[in-house]
Design an enzyme around this catalytic site. Sequence first.
Site, PDB file in Angstrom:
ATOM      1  N   LYS A 176      -2.510  -2.021  -3.204  1.00 28.04           N
ATOM      2  CA  LYS A 176      -3.570  -1.188  -2.616  1.00 28.04           C
ATOM      3  C   LYS A 176      -3.170   0.282  -2.768  1.00 28.04           C
ATOM      4  O   LYS A 176      -2.511   0.840  -1.904  1.00 28.04           O
ATOM      5  CB  LYS A 176      -3.743  -1.549  -1.132  1.00 28.04           C
ATOM      6  CG  LYS A 176      -4.721  -0.647  -0.398  1.00 28.04           C
ATOM      7  CD  LYS A 176      -5.133  -1.212   0.943  1.00 28.04           C
ATOM      8  CE  LYS A 176      -6.033  -0.248   1.678  1.00 28.04           C
ATOM      9  NZ  LYS A 176      -6.811  -0.878   2.732  1.00 28.04           N
ATOM     10  N   GLU A 196       0.834  -1.211   0.000  1.00 24.08           N
ATOM     11  CA  GLU A 196       0.000   0.000   0.000  1.00 24.08           C
ATOM     12  C   GLU A 196       0.866   1.259   0.000  1.00 24.08           C
ATOM     13  O   GLU A 196       1.304   1.707   1.057  1.00 24.08           O
ATOM     14  CB  GLU A 196      -0.926   0.003   1.236  1.00 24.08           C
ATOM     15  CG  GLU A 196      -1.817   1.244   1.280  1.00 24.08           C
ATOM     16  CD  GLU A 196      -2.769   1.284   2.470  1.00 24.08           C
ATOM     17  OE1 GLU A 196      -2.656   0.423   3.364  1.00 24.08           O
ATOM     18  OE2 GLU A 196      -3.615   2.181   2.505  1.00 24.08           O
TER      19      GLU A 196
HETATM   20  P1  13P Z   1      -9.519   3.931   4.149  1.00 27.66           P
HETATM   21  O1  13P Z   1     -10.326   3.231   3.079  1.00 27.66           O
HETATM   22  O2  13P Z   1     -10.353   4.482   5.268  1.00 27.66           O
HETATM   23  O3  13P Z   1      -8.534   4.907   3.570  1.00 27.66           O
HETATM   24  O4  13P Z   1      -8.667   2.801   4.859  1.00 27.66           O
HETATM   25  C1  13P Z   1      -8.032   1.869   4.114  1.00 27.66           C
HETATM   26  C2  13P Z   1      -6.782   1.470   4.782  1.00 27.66           C
HETATM   27  O5  13P Z   1      -6.590   0.312   5.087  1.00 27.66           O
HETATM   28  C3  13P Z   1      -5.762   2.503   5.004  1.00 27.66           C
HETATM   29  O6  13P Z   1      -4.553   1.903   5.310  1.00 27.66           O
END
Ligand code: 13P
Length: 337
Positions: free
Chosen positions: A218, A176
């Site tokens: 992500k 991510e």
């Molecule tokens: P949000 O969809 O609230 O941004 O959270 C996703 C997430 O896992 C952030 O690390």
Amino acid sequence: MSLNSLEEIASYIVSEGKGILAADESNPTCGKRFDSIGVESNEDNRRDYREMLFRSNGMKGNIGGVILFDETIRQNAKDGTPLIDIISDQGALPGIKVDKGLQPIGDSEETVTVGLDGLDERLKEYASMGAKFTKWRAVIKIGDGMPSDECIDANMKALADYAKLVQDNGMVPMVEPEVLMDGGHSVDDCYSATERSLKSLFKHLIENDVNIKGTILKPNMITSGSTATEQASINEVAKMTIDCLLNNVPSSLPGITFLSGGQSDILATAHLNAMNKLDGLLWKVSFSYGRALQASALKAWMGKPENIFISQDALSHRAKMNKLASLGEWDESLEDE
Ligand code: 13P
């Protein structure tokens, strides 16, 4: 459910339009969410809230994976059933956030995500508990001189080191690299920061011999900054996001599951739907939302047992809407049904 390889696990999570419920808020973040509804954030309340989410009818068929925080993967429901068994019974795979948060880079406003120390032992324990995938979040800020090359490189190298270790332990790494929406920057600034991050990320993943077919990305969507006066339209966000991904993400990646990053529920769904209406996508394009899946359920719950069913209905509804968006079959009129 027998999924034998990293590729099978990654593909399962995003099969048939399914996405991910991000329920891995750290205790301080959960505290902020509970403050907004006047509920104390203690271990039992966090357990009750998450048990309620995981038992929602709309988990089945719409959610392929749930990301947990360390406390949650160890918790049992009120009746003694492990929460991860409830998740599995809903047809979703349990995942776990394994980074240890953000550390400032020198005295700058930028951060690097830490957590590689002791990671191998932690991963072995999580794998033995039944976790099938993991998450590590890097944070990239846009602003004066930001993001710096140093910040991007340090964060993407850590993501690649993490991903390799996760695969060596038989789990699928979710990587991510989140470019924050905070600020008044333009959608072009977001494109450029996201492109630089993705280029660096895949360079490091490939150098580290990470199996891309057994990895999930992500990312953020390409949006205008949250306080920018000019906001890109839904179709502009969709087009620029997919262009950026097509230019920087290998086709062998099985799935891209977006974070919601502070977008409203409906906007996060509308953006996802618009992307899935475009031609030429090379990967499953789905969701891994925290706030955009949970906000309406949290508000409906208010910490009261008598609100459990309406809260579960709220989560089920958002899960169904986002599944439809992952198939490009959502329409705003469906929100009222
Ligand atoms: P949000 O969809 O609230 O941004 O959270 C996703 C997430 O896992 C952030 O690390």
